[in-house]
Motif scaffolding. Structure first.
Motif, PDB file in Angstrom:
ATOM      1  N   LEU A  45       0.821  -1.206   0.000  1.00 38.94           N
ATOM      2  CA  LEU A  45       0.000   0.000   0.000  1.00 38.94           C
ATOM      3  C   LEU A  45       0.862   1.266   0.000  1.00 38.94           C
ATOM      4  O   LEU A  45       0.531   2.256  -0.655  1.00 38.94           O
ATOM      5  CB  LEU A  45      -0.928  -0.011   1.214  1.00 38.94           C
ATOM      6  N   HIS A  46       1.966   1.217   0.727  1.00 39.17           N
ATOM      7  CA  HIS A  46       2.887   2.357   0.757  1.00 39.17           C
ATOM      8  C   HIS A  46       3.453   2.629  -0.638  1.00 39.17           C
ATOM      9  O   HIS A  46       3.471   3.774  -1.094  1.00 39.17           O
ATOM     10  CB  HIS A  46       4.021   2.073   1.742  1.00 39.17           C
ATOM     11  N   GLU A  47       3.888   1.573  -1.299  1.00 35.82           N
ATOM     12  CA  GLU A  47       4.458   1.746  -2.644  1.00 35.82           C
ATOM     13  C   GLU A  47       3.415   2.249  -3.630  1.00 35.82           C
ATOM     14  O   GLU A  47       3.704   3.091  -4.487  1.00 35.82           O
ATOM     15  CB  GLU A  47       5.042   0.419  -3.124  1.00 35.82           C
ATOM     16  N   THR A  48       2.174   1.732  -3.510  1.00 33.20           N
ATOM     17  CA  THR A  48       1.113   2.160  -4.421  1.00 33.20           C
ATOM     18  C   THR A  48       0.816   3.648  -4.273  1.00 33.20           C
ATOM     19  O   THR A  48       0.745   4.386  -5.264  1.00 33.20           O
ATOM     20  CB  THR A  48      -0.165   1.345  -4.160  1.00 33.20           C
ATOM     21  N   LEU A  49       0.638   4.094  -3.039  1.00 29.61           N
ATOM     22  CA  LEU A  49       0.326   5.510  -2.801  1.00 29.61           C
ATOM     23  C   LEU A  49       1.497   6.409  -3.167  1.00 29.61           C
ATOM     24  O   LEU A  49       1.311   7.497  -3.725  1.00 29.61           O
ATOM     25  CB  LEU A  49      -0.054   5.715  -1.331  1.00 29.61           C
ATOM     26  N   LEU A 371     -17.494  -4.215  -6.062  1.00 31.15           N
ATOM     27  CA  LEU A 371     -17.940  -2.865  -6.389  1.00 31.15           C
ATOM     28  C   LEU A 371     -18.862  -2.831  -7.596  1.00 31.15           C
ATOM     29  O   LEU A 371     -19.413  -1.787  -7.942  1.00 31.15           O
ATOM     30  CB  LEU A 371     -16.732  -1.959  -6.655  1.00 31.15           C
ATOM     31  N   GLY A 372     -18.993  -3.969  -8.276  1.00 32.63           N
ATOM     32  CA  GLY A 372     -19.857  -4.030  -9.443  1.00 32.63           C
ATOM     33  C   GLY A 372     -19.248  -3.423 -10.681  1.00 32.63           C
ATOM     34  O   GLY A 372     -19.963  -3.011 -11.591  1.00 32.63           O
ATOM     35  N   GLU A 373     -17.911  -3.309 -10.716  1.00 28.56           N
ATOM     36  CA  GLU A 373     -17.232  -2.731 -11.867  1.00 28.56           C
ATOM     37  C   GLU A 373     -16.636  -3.846 -12.709  1.00 28.56           C
ATOM     38  O   GLU A 373     -16.130  -4.830 -12.196  1.00 28.56           O
ATOM     39  CB  GLU A 373     -16.112  -1.777 -11.415  1.00 28.56           C
ATOM     40  N   GLU A 374     -16.710  -3.669 -14.008  1.00 31.08           N
ATOM     41  CA  GLU A 374     -16.148  -4.655 -14.916  1.00 31.08           C
ATOM     42  C   GLU A 374     -14.783  -4.237 -15.454  1.00 31.08           C
ATOM     43  O   GLU A 374     -13.983  -5.064 -15.866  1.00 31.08           O
ATOM     44  CB  GLU A 374     -17.094  -4.886 -16.102  1.00 31.08           C
ATOM     45  N   ASP A 375     -14.516  -2.959 -15.481  1.00 28.46           N
ATOM     46  CA  ASP A 375     -13.265  -2.460 -16.032  1.00 28.46           C
ATOM     47  C   ASP A 375     -12.220  -2.390 -14.926  1.00 28.46           C
ATOM     48  O   ASP A 375     -12.383  -1.682 -13.944  1.00 28.46           O
ATOM     49  CB  ASP A 375     -13.472  -1.065 -16.629  1.00 28.46           C
ATOM     50  N   LEU A 376     -11.133  -3.150 -15.077  1.00 26.83           N
ATOM     51  CA  LEU A 376     -10.089  -3.193 -14.065  1.00 26.83           C
ATOM     52  C   LEU A 376      -8.976  -2.186 -14.318  1.00 26.83           C
ATOM     53  O   LEU A 376      -8.047  -2.086 -13.538  1.00 26.83           O
ATOM     54  CB  LEU A 376      -9.478  -4.607 -14.011  1.00 26.83           C
ATOM     55  N   GLU A 377      -9.060  -1.459 -15.406  1.00 27.84           N
ATOM     56  CA  GLU A 377      -7.972  -0.554 -15.746  1.00 27.84           C
ATOM     57  C   GLU A 377      -7.840   0.578 -14.736  1.00 27.84           C
ATOM     58  O   GLU A 377      -6.772   1.098 -14.499  1.00 27.84           O
ATOM     59  CB  GLU A 377      -8.183   0.024 -17.149  1.00 27.84           C
ATOM     60  N   GLY A 378      -8.946   0.975 -14.150  1.00 29.59           N
ATOM     61  CA  GLY A 378      -8.897   2.084 -13.207  1.00 29.59           C
ATOM     62  C   GLY A 378      -8.349   1.694 -11.846  1.00 29.59           C
ATOM     63  O   GLY A 378      -8.047   2.549 -11.038  1.00 29.59           O
ATOM     64  N   LEU A 379      -8.233   0.382 -11.571  1.00 31.56           N
ATOM     65  CA  LEU A 379      -7.742  -0.069 -10.275  1.00 31.56           C
ATOM     66  C   LEU A 379      -6.289  -0.486 -10.416  1.00 31.56           C
ATOM     67  O   LEU A 379      -5.977  -1.541 -10.943  1.00 31.56           O
ATOM     68  CB  LEU A 379      -8.584  -1.245  -9.780  1.00 31.56           C
ATOM     69  N   ASN A 380      -5.406   0.361  -9.962  1.00 35.99           N
ATOM     70  CA  ASN A 380      -3.971   0.098 -10.077  1.00 35.99           C
ATOM     71  C   ASN A 380      -3.375   0.057  -8.678  1.00 35.99           C
ATOM     72  O   ASN A 380      -2.651   0.946  -8.261  1.00 35.99           O
ATOM     73  CB  ASN A 380      -3.310   1.176 -10.932  1.00 35.99           C
ATOM     74  N   ILE A 381      -3.733  -0.997  -7.943  1.00 33.52           N
ATOM     75  CA  ILE A 381      -3.291  -1.133  -6.562  1.00 33.52           C
ATOM     76  C   ILE A 381      -2.469  -2.403  -6.421  1.00 33.52           C
ATOM     77  O   ILE A 381      -2.885  -3.475  -6.860  1.00 33.52           O
ATOM     78  CB  ILE A 381      -4.484  -1.182  -5.590  1.00 33.52           C
ATOM     79  N   THR A 382      -1.304  -2.272  -5.820  1.00 31.45           N
ATOM     80  CA  THR A 382      -0.484  -3.435  -5.480  1.00 31.45           C
ATOM     81  C   THR A 382      -0.722  -3.736  -4.012  1.00 31.45           C
ATOM     82  O   THR A 382      -0.346  -2.947  -3.140  1.00 31.45           O
ATOM     83  CB  THR A 382       1.000  -3.149  -5.740  1.00 31.45           C
ATOM     84  N   PHE A 383      -1.350  -4.857  -3.731  1.00 24.29           N
ATOM     85  CA  PHE A 383      -1.731  -5.173  -2.356  1.00 24.29           C
ATOM     86  C   PHE A 383      -0.560  -5.723  -1.552  1.00 24.29           C
ATOM     87  O   PHE A 383      -0.546  -5.605  -0.332  1.00 24.29           O
ATOM     88  CB  PHE A 383      -2.878  -6.182  -2.342  1.00 24.29           C
ATOM     89  N   SER A 384       0.382  -6.345  -2.219  1.00 24.70           N
ATOM     90  CA  SER A 384       1.472  -6.995  -1.484  1.00 24.70           C
ATOM     91  C   SER A 384       2.795  -6.789  -2.213  1.00 24.70           C
ATOM     92  O   SER A 384       2.892  -7.068  -3.413  1.00 24.70           O
ATOM     93  CB  SER A 384       1.177  -8.494  -1.332  1.00 24.70           C
ATOM     94  N   VAL A 385       3.782  -6.292  -1.495  1.00 20.72           N
ATOM     95  CA  VAL A 385       5.140  -6.128  -2.020  1.00 20.72           C
ATOM     96  C   VAL A 385       6.106  -6.677  -0.979  1.00 20.72           C
ATOM     97  O   VAL A 385       5.999  -6.343   0.207  1.00 20.72           O
ATOM     98  CB  VAL A 385       5.465  -4.651  -2.320  1.00 20.72           C
ATOM     99  N   ILE A 386       7.043  -7.525  -1.420  1.00 19.91           N
ATOM    100  CA  ILE A 386       8.021  -8.117  -0.498  1.00 19.91           C
ATOM    101  C   ILE A 386       9.412  -7.625  -0.880  1.00 19.91           C
ATOM    102  O   ILE A 386      10.068  -8.213  -1.744  1.00 19.91           O
ATOM    103  CB  ILE A 386       7.965  -9.659  -0.539  1.00 19.91           C
TER     104      ILE A 386
END
Length: 426
Positions: A45-49, A371-386
């Motif tokens: 989350l830190h890297e994504t933001l 969320l009921g959304e079909e388009d994933l392009e708007g969601l650019n979140i990396t949930f896990s980074v090691i």
């Protein structure tokens, strides 16, 4: 006893109790993997933001405001350009009067921003399409300019007011400013659209601005003086001064230099620093919670090593009888507990990377489905980074706890009485 013989000794005793050692390694693996995966969420989350904030030119932008003793920032533009690590300085001017634009049968209210586009190009004015202005009557419009042009007709209640949906590049529109009577002046400027700005990074932002080169200022002043009967044009514009550092690392230094001149400053690096402190505390908390899982697993290592000492009482007595020193005996048992910690850590690292990859693939799909959304392009979140730092921290904690768990049983082994050990096998 040579080191090779010590390793063989430890290996033989591990093979004698495969199931017990396997369960102990499994516990160590689960505890370490839990720590890594849990903490990786904070890193992700830190890297994504941070990447989101660093994805545009605003990261090196410093907004300058008047201080108590500094005067107007616009008077110090040349002075700011002489500061170390300053890439460029923009003096963006906005009209302080109401403005109207007309394009055919469509009309709207848009703010005009006047800037030096030679300097804007240096800091990467981002375009969705088209090019930057090269003449005084050429402009770049915001990405929502067309959506804020409404059809200039009367409609019945309940009917939708149409907005402009045609192409923008190459189109012309008239521009007028409000006069002293609160009406829009008859004198207008014809602008040609040569570019459309990039969409704002935040979805809720609405950009309907018009950007023109500062070479248009004489034309604007001419209309203003003709319709307000004023010769002083100082009230026509209000200034926004932006200083751009050459690198993110130098933003703090430039900000400090400007503050020393008596100005107030704001930069996105201030938010980055606050965000970094927050996520540092979050990641430390997640690592602490994960460490608890490793401590629970250490109970299993302690029990395994305690049983190993009990089962090998006679063997320890024989070793002491033939001259083995207490330090050697202690080292053998610590090596065994360390081996459990190392093996569990290696398996946990491999397992954690697998879980991280699966989470980054599946969680966006699950979230968007919820969320009921079909388009994933708007969601650019990396949930896990090691990152490698997390691997080092987790490995140090896991192996360190394993060694400490075996230290007490190893000390017990060195205190076994030789005579009692040879007389019976406990």
């Amino acid at each position: 006893m040579q080191f090779k013989d010590q390793v063989d000794f430890v290996r033989q005793h591990i093979l004698k109790n495969k199931m017990r050692v396997f369960m102990t390694v499994l516990a160590a693996t689960m505890g370490t993997a839990f720590l890594i995966v849990l903490a990786s969420v904070g890193f992700g989350l830190h890297e994504t933001l941070r990447d989101e904030m660093l994805s545009n030119r605003l990261v090196t932008e410093i907004q300058v405001y008047e201080g108590e003793t500094s005067g107007a920032p616009s008077d110090k533009v040349e002075q700011f350009t002489q500061l170390a690590h300053v890439k460029t300085v923009l003096n963006q001017q906005r009209l302080g009067t109401n403005q109207m634009t007309k394009m055919g049968s469509f009309a709207g209210y848009h703010d005009l921003v006047v800037s030096d586009f030679a300097e804007e190009a240096k800091v990467g004015f981002e375009l969705q399409e088209g090019r930057l202005p090269e003449k005084w009557n050429e402009v770049v419009v915001g990405s929502h300019f067309g959506q804020s042009l409404y059809e200039d007709v009367e409609v019945a209640d309940g009917e939708e007011i149409l907005t402009y949906t045609g192409k923008l590049i190459g189109e012309q529109f008239s521009y007028a400013i409000e006069n002293a009577d609160g009406e829009f002046a008859e004198e207008e400027i014809e602008f040609t659209i040569v570019g459309v700005g990039k969409n704002p990074t935040k979805e809720w932002e609405y950009d309907r601005r018009v950007f023109a080169d500062d070479s248009v200022i004489p034309e604007l002043e001419k209309i203003y003086t003709a319709n307000t009967e004023q010769t002083n044009t100082t009230d026509l514009f209000y200034q926004n001064v932006f200083v751009y550092a050459d690198k993110l690392e130098n933003v703090s230094q430039v900000s400090t230099s400007i503050r020393d001149e008596g100005f107030y400053v704001y930069s996105i690096s201030d938010e980055l620093d606050q965000m970094d402190v927050f996520f540092l505390a979050l990641k430390a908390g997640l690592i602490f919670v994960g460490t608890i899982a490793i401590l629970i697993a250490s109970i299993g290592i302690f029990n395994t090593m305690t049983m190993a000492v009990t089962e090998r009482t006679r063997e320890i007595g024989v070793m002491k009888a033939i001259g083995a020193k207490p330090k050697l005996i202690q080292r053998l048992f610590i090596m065994e507990s360390a081996w459990i910690g190392v093996l569990g850590t290696v398996i946990a690292i491999i397992l954690s990377y697998g879980v991280s990859m699966i989470a980054n693939y599946l969680l966006p799909i699950i979230v968007m489905s919820a969320l009921g959304e079909e388009d994933l392009e708007g969601l650019n979140i990396t949930f896990s980074v090691i990152p490698w730092q997390l691997i080092l921290i987790a490995s140090a904690i896991s192996i360190g706890v394993a060694v400490l768990s075996g230290w007490r049983p190893a000390r017990k082994a060195t205190k076994i009485d030789v005579i009692q050990a040879l007389r019976q096998e406990l």
